[in-house]
Motif scaffolding. Structure first.
Motif, PDB file in Angstrom:
ATOM      1  N   SER A   7       0.865  -1.180   0.000  1.00 26.74           N
ATOM      2  CA  SER A   7       0.000   0.000   0.000  1.00 26.74           C
ATOM      3  C   SER A   7       0.901   1.228   0.000  1.00 26.74           C
ATOM      4  CB  SER A   7      -0.897   0.005   1.237  1.00 26.74           C
ATOM      5  OG  SER A   7      -1.768  -1.103   1.205  1.00 26.74           O
ATOM      6  N   TRP A   8       0.644   2.144  -0.910  1.00 29.28           N
ATOM      7  CA  TRP A   8       1.510   3.308  -1.074  1.00 29.28           C
ATOM      8  C   TRP A   8       0.809   4.595  -0.702  1.00 29.28           C
ATOM      9  CZ3 TRP A   8       6.514   2.755  -1.813  1.00 29.28           C
ATOM     10  CH2 TRP A   8       6.978   1.544  -2.338  1.00 29.28           C
ATOM     11  N   VAL A   9       1.550   5.489  -0.066  1.00 29.94           N
ATOM     12  CA  VAL A   9       1.118   6.863   0.154  1.00 29.94           C
ATOM     13  C   VAL A   9       1.832   7.687  -0.905  1.00 29.94           C
ATOM     14  CG1 VAL A   9       1.196   8.820   1.740  1.00 29.94           C
ATOM     15  CG2 VAL A   9       0.735   6.518   2.613  1.00 29.94           C
ATOM     16  N   SER A  10       1.082   8.450  -1.666  1.00 28.19           N
ATOM     17  CA  SER A  10       1.686   9.305  -2.681  1.00 28.19           C
ATOM     18  C   SER A  10       0.853  10.571  -2.807  1.00 28.19           C
ATOM     19  CB  SER A  10       1.756   8.574  -4.032  1.00 28.19           C
ATOM     20  OG  SER A  10       0.466   8.222  -4.460  1.00 28.19           O
ATOM     21  N   CYS A  11       1.464  11.602  -3.373  1.00 29.18           N
ATOM     22  CA  CYS A  11       0.764  12.867  -3.567  1.00 29.18           C
ATOM     23  C   CYS A  11       1.484  13.647  -4.664  1.00 29.18           C
ATOM     24  CB  CYS A  11       0.679  13.658  -2.273  1.00 29.18           C
ATOM     25  SG  CYS A  11       2.268  14.198  -1.624  1.00 29.18           S
ATOM     26  N   ASP A  12       1.155  14.903  -4.803  1.00 32.85           N
ATOM     27  CA  ASP A  12       1.730  15.731  -5.859  1.00 32.85           C
ATOM     28  C   ASP A  12       3.110  16.280  -5.510  1.00 32.85           C
ATOM     29  OD1 ASP A  12      -0.606  15.369  -7.335  1.00 32.85           O
ATOM     30  OD2 ASP A  12      -1.575  17.055  -6.352  1.00 32.85           O
ATOM     31  N   GLY A  13       3.644  15.942  -4.363  1.00 35.76           N
ATOM     32  CA  GLY A  13       4.968  16.408  -3.955  1.00 35.76           C
ATOM     33  C   GLY A  13       4.972  16.860  -2.509  1.00 35.76           C
ATOM     34  N   GLY A  14       6.158  17.098  -1.995  1.00 32.73           N
ATOM     35  CA  GLY A  14       6.298  17.551  -0.621  1.00 32.73           C
ATOM     36  C   GLY A  14       6.517  16.407   0.339  1.00 32.73           C
ATOM     37  N   ALA A  75       3.918  14.239  18.852  1.00 34.74           N
ATOM     38  CA  ALA A  75       4.886  14.605  17.820  1.00 34.74           C
ATOM     39  C   ALA A  75       4.665  13.748  16.586  1.00 34.74           C
ATOM     40  CB  ALA A  75       6.305  14.419  18.340  1.00 34.74           C
ATOM     41  N   ALA A  76       4.797  14.371  15.431  1.00 36.90           N
ATOM     42  CA  ALA A  76       4.673  13.677  14.155  1.00 36.90           C
ATOM     43  C   ALA A  76       6.052  13.589  13.523  1.00 36.90           C
ATOM     44  CB  ALA A  76       3.723  14.433  13.242  1.00 36.90           C
ATOM     45  N   LEU A  77       6.343  12.452  12.893  1.00 32.63           N
ATOM     46  CA  LEU A  77       7.606  12.257  12.195  1.00 32.63           C
ATOM     47  C   LEU A  77       7.437  12.689  10.753  1.00 32.63           C
ATOM     48  CD1 LEU A  77      10.526  11.130  12.049  1.00 32.63           C
ATOM     49  CD2 LEU A  77       9.495   8.909  11.475  1.00 32.63           C
ATOM     50  N   VAL A  78       8.248  13.650  10.328  1.00 34.27           N
ATOM     51  CA  VAL A  78       8.210  14.153   8.961  1.00 34.27           C
ATOM     52  C   VAL A  78       9.267  13.422   8.140  1.00 34.27           C
ATOM     53  CG1 VAL A  78       8.538  16.170   7.476  1.00 34.27           C
ATOM     54  CG2 VAL A  78       7.430  16.425   9.713  1.00 34.27           C
ATOM     55  N   LEU A  79       8.841  12.857   7.009  1.00 37.41           N
ATOM     56  CA  LEU A  79       9.772  12.310   6.022  1.00 37.41           C
ATOM     57  C   LEU A  79      10.010  13.459   5.051  1.00 37.41           C
ATOM     58  CD1 LEU A  79       8.122   8.822   5.406  1.00 37.41           C
ATOM     59  CD2 LEU A  79       9.749   9.502   7.170  1.00 37.41           C
ATOM     60  N   GLY A  80      11.152  14.134   5.209  1.00 39.81           N
ATOM     61  CA  GLY A  80      11.403  15.387   4.525  1.00 39.81           C
ATOM     62  C   GLY A  80      11.875  15.225   3.097  1.00 39.81           C
ATOM     63  N   ASP A  81      12.090  16.362   2.476  1.00 43.57           N
ATOM     64  CA  ASP A  81      12.530  16.476   1.095  1.00 43.57           C
ATOM     65  C   ASP A  81      11.323  16.174   0.202  1.00 43.57           C
ATOM     66  OD1 ASP A  81      14.409  17.082  -0.846  1.00 43.57           O
ATOM     67  OD2 ASP A  81      15.309  15.098  -0.860  1.00 43.57           O
ATOM     68  N   GLU A  82      11.558  16.040  -1.075  1.00 46.29           N
ATOM     69  CA  GLU A  82      10.479  15.664  -1.999  1.00 46.29           C
ATOM     70  C   GLU A  82      10.319  14.151  -1.930  1.00 46.29           C
ATOM     71  OE1 GLU A  82       8.328  17.429  -3.951  1.00 46.29           O
ATOM     72  OE2 GLU A  82       9.091  19.178  -2.911  1.00 46.29           O
ATOM     73  N   VAL A  83       9.245  13.699  -1.352  1.00 44.12           N
ATOM     74  CA  VAL A  83       8.999  12.275  -1.169  1.00 44.12           C
ATOM     75  C   VAL A  83       8.074  11.811  -2.294  1.00 44.12           C
ATOM     76  CG1 VAL A  83       8.038  10.528   0.373  1.00 44.12           C
ATOM     77  CG2 VAL A  83       9.295  12.477   1.319  1.00 44.12           C
ATOM     78  N   PRO A  84       8.567  11.005  -3.219  1.00 45.96           N
ATOM     79  CA  PRO A  84       7.712  10.575  -4.319  1.00 45.96           C
ATOM     80  C   PRO A  84       6.581   9.660  -3.848  1.00 45.96           C
ATOM     81  CG  PRO A  84       9.837   9.457  -4.427  1.00 45.96           C
ATOM     82  CD  PRO A  84       9.928  10.457  -3.323  1.00 45.96           C
TER      83      PRO A  84
END
Length: 193
Positions: A7-14, A75-84
């Motif tokens: 199962s994948w999480v994806s979006c338009d960027g960010g 607290a939320a963990l951010v996976l930073g940079d542009e995550v495809p």
């Protein structure tokens, strides 16, 4: 080894974010945050520096490949940079699994068994401490696009359950079996009280 599709999480960027379940209703995505601490963010997705800050703005302020954003509910963990795209893959060396951000694939297919094999072959000692600690959140999380907000999530989400505990975040960036992967794992810092 399971052959079920991932199962994948994806979006338009960010960035993507791993939210404690109890913080999901408070996460604002790109809308103005209800958390007064958000006023100190420097990034504004709207482009207007005078606009109210959002939780997405705070996630975009994370300078590294992982960071924390504090919310009123933890607290939320951010996976930073542009995550495809991102997912959760089982790994015996950690509490349930590993957050996976594939930067490249050996071919155009999203081959779950090959990716699972690559992730499983990365030894726990290849993961380095990030200095990030997730407080005890009850063990239930939602992996989602940082720009999104519930309860009617626009982009795909993924529910993750781990034993309740305080977790330190350890990370690895590897080139293995044709993949370039950014991996983030939760290692129990101490038993939940």
């Amino acid at each position: 080894m399971t052959t079920d599709p991932l199962s994948w999480v994806s979006c338009d960027g960010g960035p993507h974010v791993l939210l404690p379940a109890k913080a999901c209703s408070a996460w604002s995505g790109t809308q103005a945050s209800r958390d007064p601490r958000r006023g100190s963010t420097s990034f504004r997705w709207s482009g207007d520096p005078s606009a109210p800050a959002s939780d997405y703005d705070a996630a975009c302020d994370v300078a590294g490949l992982a960071g924390l954003v504090h919310t009123s509910a933890g607290a939320a963990l951010v996976l930073g940079d542009e995550v495809p795209m991102s997912t959760w893959v089982p790994h015996d060396g950690f509490c349930g699994g590993v957050l996976v951000v594939p930067m490249t694939w050996p071919d155009a297919r999203h081959d779950g068994p090959t990716l699972r094999s690559a992730v499983a072959s990365v030894a726990p000692d290849e993961f380095l401490p990030t200095g990030l600690v997730l407080p005890n959140s009850g063990g239930r999380f939602l992996l989602c696009a940082a720009a999104d907000a519930g309860p009617d999530w626009y982009y795909p989400t993924l529910t993750i359950a781990v034993p309740p505990a305080v977790y330190e975040v350890v990370s690895a960036e590897v080139h293995i079996q044709g993949f370039w992967l950014r991996l983030h794992a939760l290692r129990s810092a101490r038993q939940a009280e």
